[in-house]
Design a protein around this motif. Structure first.
Motif, PDB file in Angstrom:
ATOM      1  N   SER A  55      10.598   7.350   5.557  1.00 43.77           N
ATOM      2  CA  SER A  55      10.515   8.798   6.091  1.00 43.77           C
ATOM      3  C   SER A  55      10.962   9.607   5.440  1.00 43.77           C
ATOM      4  CB  SER A  55      11.361   8.543   7.638  1.00 43.77           C
ATOM      5  OG  SER A  55      12.714   8.377   7.232  1.00 43.77           O
ATOM      6  N   THR A  56      11.928   9.518   4.421  1.00 42.99           N
ATOM      7  CA  THR A  56      12.443  10.682   3.404  1.00 42.99           C
ATOM      8  C   THR A  56      11.326  10.765   2.489  1.00 42.99           C
ATOM      9  OG1 THR A  56      14.765  10.234   3.754  1.00 42.99           O
ATOM     10  CG2 THR A  56      14.058  11.213   1.906  1.00 42.99           C
ATOM     11  N   LEU A  57      10.711   9.524   1.981  1.00 37.63           N
ATOM     12  CA  LEU A  57       9.723   9.816   0.822  1.00 37.63           C
ATOM     13  C   LEU A  57       8.471  10.381   1.439  1.00 37.63           C
ATOM     14  CD1 LEU A  57       9.087   8.647  -2.017  1.00 37.63           C
ATOM     15  CD2 LEU A  57       8.052   6.641  -0.967  1.00 37.63           C
ATOM     16  N   SER A  58       8.036  10.166   2.446  1.00 33.91           N
ATOM     17  CA  SER A  58       6.977  10.614   3.418  1.00 33.91           C
ATOM     18  C   SER A  58       7.220  12.112   3.443  1.00 33.91           C
ATOM     19  CB  SER A  58       6.653   9.904   4.567  1.00 33.91           C
ATOM     20  OG  SER A  58       5.484  10.686   5.251  1.00 33.91           O
ATOM     21  N   ALA A  59       8.130  12.596   3.899  1.00 34.76           N
ATOM     22  CA  ALA A  59       8.581  14.090   4.275  1.00 34.76           C
ATOM     23  C   ALA A  59       8.716  14.940   2.835  1.00 34.76           C
ATOM     24  CB  ALA A  59      10.001  13.952   4.798  1.00 34.76           C
ATOM     25  N   VAL A  60       9.368  14.271   1.812  1.00 35.56           N
ATOM     26  CA  VAL A  60       9.241  15.168   0.674  1.00 35.56           C
ATOM     27  C   VAL A  60       7.707  15.023   0.112  1.00 35.56           C
ATOM     28  CG1 VAL A  60      10.028  14.771  -1.888  1.00 35.56           C
ATOM     29  CG2 VAL A  60      11.665  14.442   0.026  1.00 35.56           C
ATOM     30  N   CYS A  61       7.061  14.122   0.042  1.00 36.93           N
ATOM     31  CA  CYS A  61       5.654  14.024  -0.367  1.00 36.93           C
ATOM     32  C   CYS A  61       4.685  15.045   0.367  1.00 36.93           C
ATOM     33  CB  CYS A  61       5.009  12.570  -0.392  1.00 36.93           C
ATOM     34  SG  CYS A  61       5.511  11.708  -1.631  1.00 36.93           S
ATOM     35  N   ARG A  62       4.933  15.033   1.921  1.00 38.91           N
ATOM     36  CA  ARG A  62       4.357  16.023   2.639  1.00 38.91           C
ATOM     37  C   ARG A  62       4.705  17.673   2.165  1.00 38.91           C
ATOM     38  NH1 ARG A  62       5.247  12.613   6.762  1.00 38.91           N
ATOM     39  NH2 ARG A  62       7.055  13.713   7.707  1.00 38.91           N
ATOM     40  N   ALA A  63       6.103  17.766   1.841  1.00 34.81           N
ATOM     41  CA  ALA A  63       6.393  19.148   1.608  1.00 34.81           C
ATOM     42  C   ALA A  63       6.015  19.618   0.014  1.00 34.81           C
ATOM     43  CB  ALA A  63       8.011  19.052   1.664  1.00 34.81           C
ATOM     44  N   LEU A  64       5.962  18.684  -0.682  1.00 35.45           N
ATOM     45  CA  LEU A  64       5.439  18.937  -1.972  1.00 35.45           C
ATOM     46  C   LEU A  64       4.162  18.834  -2.349  1.00 35.45           C
ATOM     47  CD1 LEU A  64       8.487  17.355  -3.909  1.00 35.45           C
ATOM     48  CD2 LEU A  64       8.076  19.918  -3.564  1.00 35.45           C
ATOM     49  N   ASP A  65       3.260  18.453  -1.394  1.00 34.11           N
ATOM     50  CA  ASP A  65       1.848  18.110  -1.125  1.00 34.11           C
ATOM     51  C   ASP A  65       1.643  17.154  -2.484  1.00 34.11           C
ATOM     52  OD1 ASP A  65      -0.859  18.315  -0.591  1.00 34.11           O
ATOM     53  OD2 ASP A  65      -1.176  19.879  -1.781  1.00 34.11           O
ATOM     54  N   CYS A  66       2.322  16.206  -2.589  1.00 38.83           N
ATOM     55  CA  CYS A  66       1.695  15.324  -3.627  1.00 38.83           C
ATOM     56  C   CYS A  66       1.958  13.523  -3.094  1.00 38.83           C
ATOM     57  CB  CYS A  66       2.834  15.041  -4.804  1.00 38.83           C
ATOM     58  SG  CYS A  66       4.858  14.574  -4.164  1.00 38.83           S
ATOM     59  N   GLU A  67       1.329  12.699  -3.954  1.00 39.15           N
ATOM     60  CA  GLU A  67       1.590  11.366  -3.567  1.00 39.15           C
ATOM     61  C   GLU A  67       2.792  10.771  -4.027  1.00 39.15           C
ATOM     62  OE1 GLU A  67      -1.144   9.860  -2.081  1.00 39.15           O
ATOM     63  OE2 GLU A  67      -2.131  11.859  -1.905  1.00 39.15           O
ATOM     64  N   VAL A  68       2.950   9.699  -3.602  1.00 40.64           N
ATOM     65  CA  VAL A  68       4.215   8.815  -3.891  1.00 40.64           C
ATOM     66  C   VAL A  68       4.199   8.550  -5.366  1.00 40.64           C
ATOM     67  CG1 VAL A  68       5.480   6.553  -3.886  1.00 40.64           C
ATOM     68  CG2 VAL A  68       4.540   7.562  -1.707  1.00 40.64           C
ATOM     69  N   GLY A  69       3.252   8.279  -6.083  1.00 43.33           N
ATOM     70  CA  GLY A  69       2.960   7.846  -7.508  1.00 43.33           C
ATOM     71  C   GLY A  69       3.308   9.115  -8.354  1.00 43.33           C
ATOM     72  N   ASP A  70       3.240  10.459  -7.705  1.00 42.56           N
ATOM     73  CA  ASP A  70       3.427  11.653  -8.400  1.00 42.56           C
ATOM     74  C   ASP A  70       4.848  11.874  -8.590  1.00 42.56           C
ATOM     75  OD1 ASP A  70       0.627  12.400  -8.582  1.00 42.56           O
ATOM     76  OD2 ASP A  70       0.773  13.398  -6.821  1.00 42.56           O
ATOM     77  N   LEU A  71       5.668  11.629  -7.366  1.00 43.58           N
ATOM     78  CA  LEU A  71       7.094  11.789  -7.260  1.00 43.58           C
ATOM     79  C   LEU A  71       8.021  10.503  -8.027  1.00 43.58           C
ATOM     80  CD1 LEU A  71       9.350  13.285  -6.117  1.00 43.58           C
ATOM     81  CD2 LEU A  71       9.290  11.632  -4.088  1.00 43.58           C
ATOM     82  N   LEU A  72       7.319   9.266  -7.921  1.00 42.67           N
ATOM     83  CA  LEU A  72       8.153   8.313  -8.346  1.00 42.67           C
ATOM     84  C   LEU A  72       7.271   7.525  -9.493  1.00 42.67           C
ATOM     85  CD1 LEU A  72       9.716   6.475  -5.118  1.00 42.67           C
ATOM     86  CD2 LEU A  72      10.581   8.016  -6.799  1.00 42.67           C
ATOM     87  N   ILE A  73       7.880   7.333 -10.673  1.00 41.78           N
ATOM     88  CA  ILE A  73       6.955   6.810 -11.819  1.00 41.78           C
ATOM     89  C   ILE A  73       7.757   5.405 -12.247  1.00 41.78           C
ATOM     90  CG2 ILE A  73       5.500   8.577 -12.371  1.00 41.78           C
ATOM     91  CD1 ILE A  73       7.247   9.134 -14.798  1.00 41.78           C
ATOM     92  N   PHE A  74       6.882   4.355 -12.731  1.00 41.70           N
ATOM     93  CA  PHE A  74       7.802   3.196 -13.336  1.00 41.70           C
ATOM     94  C   PHE A  74       7.402   3.440 -14.615  1.00 41.70           C
ATOM     95  CE2 PHE A  74       7.864  -1.151 -14.585  1.00 41.70           C
ATOM     96  CZ  PHE A  74       9.092  -1.556 -14.195  1.00 41.70           C
ATOM     97  N   GLY A  75       8.387   3.027 -15.725  1.00 41.31           N
ATOM     98  CA  GLY A  75       8.157   2.962 -17.129  1.00 41.31           C
ATOM     99  C   GLY A  75       9.357   2.787 -17.862  1.00 41.31           C
ATOM    100  N   PRO A  76       9.353   2.548 -19.160  1.00 39.46           N
ATOM    101  CA  PRO A  76      10.356   2.348 -19.876  1.00 39.46           C
ATOM    102  C   PRO A  76      11.699   3.245 -19.712  1.00 39.46           C
ATOM    103  CG  PRO A  76       8.540   2.948 -21.281  1.00 39.46           C
ATOM    104  CD  PRO A  76       8.126   3.077 -19.924  1.00 39.46           C
ATOM    105  N   GLU A  77      12.788   2.763 -19.789  1.00 37.45           N
ATOM    106  CA  GLU A  77      13.867   3.464 -19.398  1.00 37.45           C
ATOM    107  C   GLU A  77      14.255   4.676 -20.412  1.00 37.45           C
ATOM    108  OE1 GLU A  77      16.262   2.277 -17.061  1.00 37.45           O
ATOM    109  OE2 GLU A  77      14.447   1.121 -16.386  1.00 37.45           O
TER     110      GLU A  77
END
Length: 77
Positions: A55-77
């Protein structure tokens, strides 16, 4: 399979600070829009969160007009 170590790095990076800057938005304003405390958003922004509610992830993405993949990325430390 080895048990998960809750203290181990996950390789997941939150781009909240970058998205806020791109949109000219403050963490305080985002907090007001999504109903999540500035402290909790700051924990997320600084990659110290161990979990995030959908619910938080969804609300943040709506407020920022972005996708989950724009907010959270997976990669090398």
């Amino acid at each position: 399979m080895a048990p998960l170590d809750d203290g181990a790095p996950t390789g997941i990076h939150c781009r909240l600070d970058e998205l806020l800057e791109e949109r000219g938005m403050t963490l305080t304003r985002l907090s007001e829009m999504v109903g999540v405390s500035v402290v909790n958003l700051s924990i997320l922004k600084n990659d110290r969160a161990r979990a995030i509610r959908f619910s938080t992830l969804s609300a943040v993405c709506r407020a920022l007009d972005c996708e989950v993949g724009d907010l959270l990325i997976f990669g090398p430390e």
